[in-house]
Design a protein around this motif. Sequence first.
Motif, PDB file in Angstrom:
ATOM      1  N   LEU A   3      -9.132  -4.226  18.771  1.00 38.40           N
ATOM      2  CA  LEU A   3      -9.947  -3.033  18.999  1.00 38.40           C
ATOM      3  C   LEU A   3     -11.355  -3.213  18.435  1.00 38.40           C
ATOM      4  CD1 LEU A   3      -7.265  -0.289  18.344  1.00 38.40           C
ATOM      5  CD2 LEU A   3      -8.460  -0.722  20.499  1.00 38.40           C
ATOM      6  N   GLU A   4     -11.470  -3.870  17.290  1.00 41.85           N
ATOM      7  CA  GLU A   4     -12.798  -4.127  16.715  1.00 41.85           C
ATOM      8  C   GLU A   4     -13.606  -5.034  17.631  1.00 41.85           C
ATOM      9  OE1 GLU A   4     -16.033  -5.908  14.541  1.00 41.85           O
ATOM     10  OE2 GLU A   4     -14.269  -7.037  15.164  1.00 41.85           O
ATOM     11  N   LYS A   5     -12.961  -6.078  18.148  1.00 39.46           N
ATOM     12  CA  LYS A   5     -13.661  -6.999  19.061  1.00 39.46           C
ATOM     13  C   LYS A   5     -14.074  -6.289  20.347  1.00 39.46           C
ATOM     14  CE  LYS A   5     -13.261 -10.580  16.399  1.00 39.46           C
ATOM     15  NZ  LYS A   5     -14.319 -10.788  15.457  1.00 39.46           N
ATOM     16  N   LYS A   6     -13.175  -5.461  20.881  1.00 38.07           N
ATOM     17  CA  LYS A   6     -13.522  -4.719  22.094  1.00 38.07           C
ATOM     18  C   LYS A   6     -14.659  -3.738  21.819  1.00 38.07           C
ATOM     19  CE  LYS A   6     -10.689  -3.262  25.320  1.00 38.07           C
ATOM     20  NZ  LYS A   6      -9.545  -2.586  26.013  1.00 38.07           N
ATOM     21  N   ALA A   7     -14.589  -3.062  20.677  1.00 42.10           N
ATOM     22  CA  ALA A   7     -15.664  -2.128  20.317  1.00 42.10           C
ATOM     23  C   ALA A   7     -16.995  -2.869  20.235  1.00 42.10           C
ATOM     24  CB  ALA A   7     -15.332  -1.434  18.994  1.00 42.10           C
ATOM     25  N   PHE A   8     -16.970  -4.083  19.664  1.00 47.24           N
ATOM     26  CA  PHE A   8     -18.195  -4.872  19.558  1.00 47.24           C
ATOM     27  C   PHE A   8     -18.699  -5.282  20.945  1.00 47.24           C
ATOM     28  CE2 PHE A   8     -20.388  -9.009  18.961  1.00 47.24           C
ATOM     29  CZ  PHE A   8     -21.486  -8.525  18.273  1.00 47.24           C
ATOM     30  N   ASP A  15     -22.663   0.229  25.862  1.00 50.46           N
ATOM     31  CA  ASP A  15     -21.786   1.384  26.045  1.00 50.46           C
ATOM     32  C   ASP A  15     -21.335   1.855  24.660  1.00 50.46           C
ATOM     33  OD1 ASP A  15     -19.961   3.332  26.746  1.00 50.46           O
ATOM     34  OD2 ASP A  15     -18.994   2.121  28.307  1.00 50.46           O
ATOM     35  N   TYR A  16     -22.235   2.573  23.990  1.00 52.08           N
ATOM     36  CA  TYR A  16     -22.013   2.952  22.598  1.00 52.08           C
ATOM     37  C   TYR A  16     -20.910   3.997  22.449  1.00 52.08           C
ATOM     38  CZ  TYR A  16     -26.457   0.561  22.513  1.00 52.08           C
ATOM     39  OH  TYR A  16     -27.442  -0.356  22.693  1.00 52.08           O
ATOM     40  N   GLU A  17     -20.781   4.887  23.412  1.00 50.50           N
ATOM     41  CA  GLU A  17     -19.710   5.893  23.352  1.00 50.50           C
ATOM     42  C   GLU A  17     -18.338   5.215  23.418  1.00 50.50           C
ATOM     43  OE1 GLU A  17     -19.870   9.008  22.643  1.00 50.50           O
ATOM     44  OE2 GLU A  17     -22.011   9.417  22.881  1.00 50.50           O
ATOM     45  N   GLN A  18     -18.198   4.254  24.310  1.00 51.69           N
ATOM     46  CA  GLN A  18     -16.925   3.522  24.431  1.00 51.69           C
ATOM     47  C   GLN A  18     -16.673   2.705  23.166  1.00 51.69           C
ATOM     48  OE1 GLN A  18     -14.572   4.015  26.300  1.00 51.69           O
ATOM     49  NE2 GLN A  18     -13.434   2.185  26.818  1.00 51.69           N
ATOM     50  N   SER A  19     -17.711   2.139  22.600  1.00 51.30           N
ATOM     51  CA  SER A  19     -17.584   1.391  21.354  1.00 51.30           C
ATOM     52  C   SER A  19     -17.047   2.302  20.250  1.00 51.30           C
ATOM     53  CB  SER A  19     -18.940   0.800  20.950  1.00 51.30           C
ATOM     54  OG  SER A  19     -18.848   0.113  19.730  1.00 51.30           O
ATOM     55  N   ILE A  20     -17.598   3.507  20.155  1.00 58.58           N
ATOM     56  CA  ILE A  20     -17.144   4.470  19.151  1.00 58.58           C
ATOM     57  C   ILE A  20     -15.704   4.883  19.410  1.00 58.58           C
ATOM     58  CG2 ILE A  20     -17.477   6.851  18.318  1.00 58.58           C
ATOM     59  CD1 ILE A  20     -20.537   6.342  18.694  1.00 58.58           C
ATOM     60  N   ARG A  21     -15.361   5.123  20.665  1.00 60.43           N
ATOM     61  CA  ARG A  21     -13.997   5.527  21.014  1.00 60.43           C
ATOM     62  C   ARG A  21     -12.984   4.472  20.582  1.00 60.43           C
ATOM     63  NH1 ARG A  21     -10.194   4.977  24.512  1.00 60.43           N
ATOM     64  NH2 ARG A  21     -11.199   3.574  25.960  1.00 60.43           N
ATOM     65  N   LEU A  53     -27.143   5.542  19.009  1.00 56.07           N
ATOM     66  CA  LEU A  53     -27.154   6.867  19.622  1.00 56.07           C
ATOM     67  C   LEU A  53     -27.924   7.881  18.771  1.00 56.07           C
ATOM     68  CD1 LEU A  53     -23.449   7.006  20.833  1.00 56.07           C
ATOM     69  CD2 LEU A  53     -25.500   6.772  22.268  1.00 56.07           C
ATOM     70  N   ASN A  54     -28.601   7.367  17.760  1.00 58.11           N
ATOM     71  CA  ASN A  54     -29.400   8.174  16.833  1.00 58.11           C
ATOM     72  C   ASN A  54     -28.554   9.189  16.060  1.00 58.11           C
ATOM     73  OD1 ASN A  54     -31.924   8.369  15.681  1.00 58.11           O
ATOM     74  ND2 ASN A  54     -32.478  10.157  16.903  1.00 58.11           N
TER      75      ASN A  54
END
Length: 189
Positions: A3-8, A15-21, A53-54
Amino acid sequence: MALEKKAFLYFQTGDYEQSIRLANQGIALSREQSLPDYEALLLIQRAQAQAELNRIDEGEADVTQAIQILNKNELVNYLPNAYSVLANVLSRRKQYEPAISHYKKAVELNLTQNNNVQAARDLHDLGFLYDMELNDFKKSTSHYKEALKVIETLHDPYMLATTYNNLGQACWRHGNFKSSLEYYQKGLM
């Protein structure tokens, strides 16, 4: 860790929202399994995406929590990355002095751990901060040149070209056109 690798990966593609999810999923799983090292890494990853995303307050809270977890569990290998992300978050908040301090700490820890790739990136980012935010040509070029010394040992042409180009840009903005041209040419080569 998947999950960490996918988020990265989602972070890298913007795709910062997907990274956060995905980081949220990983954080929940790491807490459920009592895996503080993974939790810290995922908090760092989430903080990076939040910064883009500020969402500065959230990002700072996450990376600060990650640093606490890393220190508590003596997971020093991950601290340089955490300090680098914290520096980025603080620079976005325009808290430049603590950002500079954290970048320097990240560089020092990375060099101690022989992670020259990340040390070079942090030096580059520090040069960029001095150049773009603080308009301090002398310190900017000093850090870019320090980064070049480290990068030249890595044989990383992309990072080398990027740093030469940024150094050329700094020189150009400060009216040093001859040096600017030389650095741009080195970057192209």
